[in-house]
Design an enzyme around this catalytic site. Structure first.
Site, PDB file in Angstrom:
ATOM      1  N   ASP A 279       0.898  -1.309   0.049  1.00  0.00           N
ATOM      2  CA  ASP A 279      -0.106  -0.027   0.033  1.00  0.00           C
ATOM      3  C   ASP A 279       0.892   1.284   0.003  1.00  0.00           C
ATOM      4  OD1 ASP A 279      -2.071   1.699  -0.040  1.00  0.00           O
ATOM      5  OD2 ASP A 279      -3.126   0.765   1.597  1.00  0.00           O
TER       6      ASP A 279
HETATM    7  C1  NOJ Z   1      -3.929   3.982   0.110  1.00  0.00           C
HETATM    8  C2  NOJ Z   1      -5.245   3.219   0.245  1.00  0.00           C
HETATM    9  O1  NOJ Z   1      -5.162   2.519   1.693  1.00  0.00           O
HETATM   10  C3  NOJ Z   1      -5.353   2.078  -0.799  1.00  0.00           C
HETATM   11  O2  NOJ Z   1      -6.561   1.370  -0.585  1.00  0.00           O
HETATM   12  C4  NOJ Z   1      -5.273   2.837  -2.077  1.00  0.00           C
HETATM   13  O3  NOJ Z   1      -5.326   1.758  -3.164  1.00  0.00           O
HETATM   14  C5  NOJ Z   1      -3.759   3.481  -2.085  1.00  0.00           C
HETATM   15  N1  NOJ Z   1      -3.647   4.537  -1.088  1.00  0.00           N
HETATM   16  C6  NOJ Z   1      -3.661   4.127  -3.464  1.00  0.00           C
HETATM   17  O4  NOJ Z   1      -4.417   5.036  -3.811  1.00  0.00           O
END
Ligand code: NOJ
Length: 736
Positions: A263
Site C-alpha cells: 500500500d
Molecule cells: C492508500 C489506500 O489504503 C489504498 O486503498 C489505495 O489503493 C492506495 N492508497 C492508492 O491510492
C-alpha cells in the site's frame, strides 16, 4: 511474448533496471508536474529511478498516458512499457453506489456488471490496473473505510469479491476494455482496534483465517492479477513485512502467483511501526516477504542494488518479483500494444454513456434499504410536500473514492424531482448546512465545509420549520458528508452532524409525516431519527444517478429490495456488532435478556437497531415453516430446505430469502448463525412460490481444531427468513 522471451528479457536486464521495475511513482513525475527534487527527493527517488520505474499511480487520460508511455519507452533500454494504475473503486467517471451499498443489493452479478463498466471507462482512458476490489471484512462502523467493503459477512463478501474481479478483468486481460484487479488490503485491514484507521489489528489466527481471509481467497481464485498489502500488523508484525502472511499464507496456502504491491508508503511505515530500524532493513523485510512493488517510497530503489551486492538479498529474489511484474505487463498485452485500450475517441463515446448511467441507476435503486415505513411510502401525492435538507441541492453523492467522477455530471434531488414534474407541487429548502459550523474536512482533491454562522444556521432552520408546518409530507434529505467516510475518516460518534440532528428534531416537531432519506458511507446510530421519522430510506452514497434512483423509489416506481450488508447498531457503544457472533456460555435467551449474570448490557439491548440482512419492501412477505427433505445426511448427501414464500401485501415486490446455518456443537465454537445461501423471488400480490435450498456438506465446513476446513458430525440448525434475526428453524443431523 512467450514465457521464454520474457525470461530472456529478464536476463538482459541490469540489476538497476530490475530494481526500478519494482518502483511505483505518481504520474506527475512524467508529465513535468513533479520533479525529483524538494519533498519528492526526500522520498528517495532520483531522475534515473523515475526514468526506469516500472509503474505509475494516479494518472489517467488517453492522450496523456499515451504520451507518457511513448516518451518513456523511447528512452527505456529494453522498451519495457509502463503499467498505469489507479483507484477505480465504485466507478471511473460514471459513479456507481459505494461498495457497501453494492453489498446491500445482494446481487453480485450486478456488481460484476458495474465493475466491467468501470473497467471499460478506465481502460479507454489508458489505465491497466485498478486498486480494487477492497474485500476487507468489516464489523466496526466507526472505521470510515467500511464504505469500501461489502460488509460483515464472509459468504457475501466472497461472492462480491469474485464478481468484482471477474467484472474488472473479464476472461482475458488482453481483450479490450479490461483492467487487472488488485484484491486489497491483505490482510485484516478491516479490523483496526477501536475502529481507528491505521491502528493495530488484533485477531487470533483462527478468526483471521476463518472469517477474514476467505474473501481475499475468493478474489484470488477468481484470478485477481494483483494483491495489495495492508498497513496494519498481524500477530504483531506489519503485514507489509510479514513473511508468514505473504509467503506461507498468500503464496503457499492460497496459491497466489500474481504481483504483490505495497500500500502507499507501507514499506516505509514498517519503520514507524517499530519493526525495522531503518530503510535498508525495511527493504529487506518487505522483499523477503515477497512484496514485488514499492508504492511511492524510494526504499527499494535506494537500497536493493547494494543489498544484492552485499549478499543480503539474493538476485534471484529480485528476479522473482521482476518476472511477476513483466508477466503482468505481458498478460495485459503491453509488449505488443503498450497503449492497450487508450483511445481519445472511445473516451468520448463510452465514458458516462447512457448505458453506464442506466446501470448506475439500476444499481443505486437496488442498493437502497427501506429501514422503516409507517405506511407513508411510496408517496402517491406530491402536492404539498416539502423537500428539506442539505442533500436537496448536494451533488456530492459519489462517495470519497470517486475523485474522477465529477459533481457536474450528477443530478441533485431537486433536479431529479424537477425532471419528473414535481417541482411545481413541492417546496424545496436546505434547512441546514451539511456540516456543523466550523467543521472542515479534507478529501483527496477538495475540502468541505461552508463558512456558516450560527445566525445563518438558525435562519435556515426556521425556514425549514415553516416549510414543514405548511406541508402535508416532509422528505428530509440528510446524512453524512461524503468526506465523513473513506480513508482516514474514523469517527467515535457515528451520527449525522449535530446541526442536521437539530433539523430532524425541529421538523419532526411540527410535522408527523416525515420521510428521512439518509445518506451515509457507513451504518450510523439512527435511533433518534428512526423514532422521529415515519419512514427511513437508507441510500448510502448512491453515485451519479443516485438522485434519480431515489425518486424512483420514493414514487414507488421501484419497490425497494435492498438488505443491510452490515448491522446498524443500536448505539455506538455496541460496536463492533455483527450478526454472526459466537455463542457465549451465557447465551441470549428470549425473555431472559435482563437476568443478572447474562452476556448483556445494563442500558441497551444486545441486538442492533437493524440487523444484517434486514430491509423492507412496499409489500410484505410471509415465509412458511421449513420443510427438510431428510432429518439426517451423510457427507455425500444433500438436504433440501424448502419454504413457501408468499406476497401478502398489495403490490408486486421482490424478497431476498436468506438461509442461515448453526452448528450446534463443534470442536471450535460456532457463530450463532452463518449465511450460507440466499435467493431472490419476485411475486405479484397474493402469489406464492416454493423456494428450495440445497444444503451440501460444504455448507457445513468450518476451520476445525485441526486447522482444516471440514465438517463435523452432529446437529445443525437451519434458519430461513428475510433477515438475520430469523427464528424460523428446523434441525438435522450430519452423520459419519
Ligand atoms: C492508500 C489506500 O489504503 C489504498 O486503498 C489505495 O489503493 C492506495 N492508497 C492508492 O491510492
Amino acid at each position: 511474448m512467450t514465457d521464454k522471451e520474457l525470461q530472456e528479457l529478464l536476463k538482459k536486464m541490469s540489476l538497476k533496471e530490475k530494481v526500478n521495475q519494482m518502483l511505483q511513482v505518481t504520474g506527475g513525475f512524467f508529465d513535468g508536474h513533479q520533479v525529483a527534487m524538494g519533498p519528492m527527493k526526500e522520498k528517495g527517488f532520483s531522475d534515473e529511478n523515475v526514468a526506469l520505474a516500472g509503474s505509475v499511480i494516479g494518472s489517467m487520460g488517453a492522450e496523456k498516458l499515451k504520451k507518457i508511455q511513448k516518451e518513456y519507452m523511447e528512452n527505456h533500454p529494453h522498451k519495457i512499457p509502463l503499467l498505469f494504475m489507479m483507484d477505480v473503486i465504485n466507478g471511473f467517471k460514471t459513479i456507481f453506489p459505494i461498495p457497501l451499498a453494492q453489498g446491500a443489493t445482494f446481487e453480485p452479478e450486478l456488481s460484476e456488471r458495474c465493475a466491467a463498466a468501470a473497467a471499460k471507462e478506465a481502460s479507454v482512458s489508458g489505465l491497466h490496473v485498478t486498486f480494487a476490489p477492497m474485500v476487507d471484512l468489516v464489523r466496526d462502523a466507526r472505521w470510515g473505510r467500511v464504505m469500501e467493503s461489502t460488509g460483515e459477512d464472509p459468504y457475501l463478501n466472497c461472492l462480491f469479491s469474485e464478481a468484482m474481479v471477474k467484472g474488472f478483468q473479464g476472461e482475458d486481460l488482453k481483450e479490450p476494455y479490461h483492467v487487472a484487479a488488485c484484491v486489497k488490503h491483505f490482510a485484516g485491514y478491516g479490523a483496526p482496534t477501536a475502529g481507528r484507521d491505521y491502528n493495530t489489528v488484533e485477531l487470533s489466527k483462527h478468526t483471521l483465517k476463518e472469517f477474514y481471509l476467505p474473501s481475499y481467497k475468493a478474489g484470488i481464485d477468481a484470478g485477481a492479477a494483483m494483491v495489495m498489502t495492508s498497513f496494519n500488523t498481524i500477530e504483531g508484525i506489519p503485514a507489509t513485512g510479514n513473511k508468514w502472511l505473504m509467503r506461507d499464507v498468500l503464496r503457499d496456502e492460497m496459491g497466489f502467483d500474481g504481483v504483490l504491491i505495497s500500500d502507499w508508503a507501507a514499506i516505509e511505515e514498517i519503520i514507524y511501526h517499530g519493526y525495522c530500524a531503518d530503510r535498508k532493513e525495511a527493504a529487506v523485510r518487505a522483499a523477503k516477504a515477497g512484496v514485488d512493488i514499492d508504492m511511492m517510497t524510494g526504499i527499494y530503489s535506494e537500497n536493493m542494488c547494494s543489498l544484492v551486492e552485499e549478499g543480503v538479498i539474493s538476485e534471484s529474489l529480485i528476479d522473482e518479483s521482476v518476472y511477476r511484474i513483466l508477466e503482468l505487463k505481458n498478460k495485459l498485452g503491453l509488449f505488443e500494444n503498450p497503449y492497450k485500450d487508450a483511445d481519445e475517441e472511445k473516451e468520448k463515446e463510452l465514458i458516462l454513456c447512457q448505458e453506464h448511467r442506466n446501470l448506475a441507476r439500476e444499481a443505486a435503486r437496488k442498493s437502497f434499504v427501506l429501514l422503516k415505513n409507517d405506511s407513508v411510502l411510496p408517496l402517491k401525492k406530491w402536492k404539498n410536500t416539502a423537500v428539506i435538507g442539505p442533500y436537496v441541492d448536494n451533488r456530492n453523492l459519489m462517495g470519497a473514492w470517486s475523485f474522477i467522477g465529477e459533481t457536474k455530471d450528477t443530478a441533485t434531488l431537486r433536479e431529479a424531482m424537477t425532471e419528473r414534474g414535481f417541482a411545481q407541487e413541492v417546496t424545496f429548502c436546505q434547512g441546514s448546512p451539511i456540516l456543523d459550523p466550523g467543521m472542515k474536512l479534507e478529501g483527496f482533491t477538495e475540502t468541505q465545509g461552508q463558512e456558516v454562522s450560527q445566525e445563518e444556521c438558525e435562519k435556515m432552520l426556521q425556514e425549514a420549520v415553516k416549510a414543514a408546518k405548511d406541508a402535508e409530507t416532509v422528505i428530509l434529505a440528510v446524512g453524512e458528508d461524503r468526506l465523513q467516510s473513506g480513508e482516514a475518516t474514523s469517527n467515535a460518534n457515528i451520527q449525522i452532524p449535530a446541526i442536521q440532528m437539530e433539523l430532524v428534531r425541529r421538523v419532526s416537531q411540527v410535522n408527523d409525516k416525515v420521510i428521512v432519506v439518509l445518506f451515509s458511507g457507513r451504518p450510523l446510530d439512527i435511533r433518534e431519527i428512526s423514532e422521529k421519522a415515519q419512514a427511513v430510506l437508507q441510500v448510502w452514497m448512491p453515485g451519479t444517478e443516485g438522485a434519480r434512483a431515489i425518486v424512483d423509489v420514493l414514487t414507488g416506481e421501484y419497490n425497494p429490495t435492498g438488505k443491510l450488508p452490515m448491522s446498524f447498531p443500536y448505539c455506538v457503544g455496541q460496536v463492533p456488532v455483527h450478526y454472526n457472533e459466537y455463542s457465549t456460555g451465557r447465551p441470549h435467551v428470549p425473555g431472559k435478556d435482563k437476568d443478572r449474570f447474562r452476556s448483556k448490557y445494563l442500558d441497551i439491548p444486545n441486538a442492533p437497531l437493524y440487523p444484517f440482512g434486514f430491509g423492507l419492501s412496499y409489500t410484505r412477505f410471509a415465509v412458511s415453516p421449513i420443510e427438510l427433505s431428510h432429518e439426517t445426511m451423510n457427507k455425500n448427501e444433500t438436504i433440501q430446505a424448502v419454504v413457501k414464500v408468499k406476497n401478502v401485501g398489495e403490490v408486486k415486490g421482490t424478497e431476498t430469502v436468506q438461509l442461515y446455518i448453526h452448528d450446534v456443537a463443534a470442536s471450535v465454537v460456532r457463530p450463532v448463525k452463518e449465511l450460507k445461501n440466499f435467493c431472490k423471488v419476485t411475486l405479484e400480490p397474493g402469489e406464492e412460490q416454493t423456494v428450495t435450498f440445497m444444503i451440501t456438506e460444504k455448507d457445513l465446513q468450518f476451520l476445525t481444531e485441526n486447522d482444516r476446513w471440514e465438517s463435523e458430525p452432529g446437529e445443525f440448525e437451519v434458519f430461513v427468513g428475510t433477515d438475520s434475526s430469523v427464528v424460523n428453524c428446523a434441525k438435522f443431523v450430519l452423520v459419519k
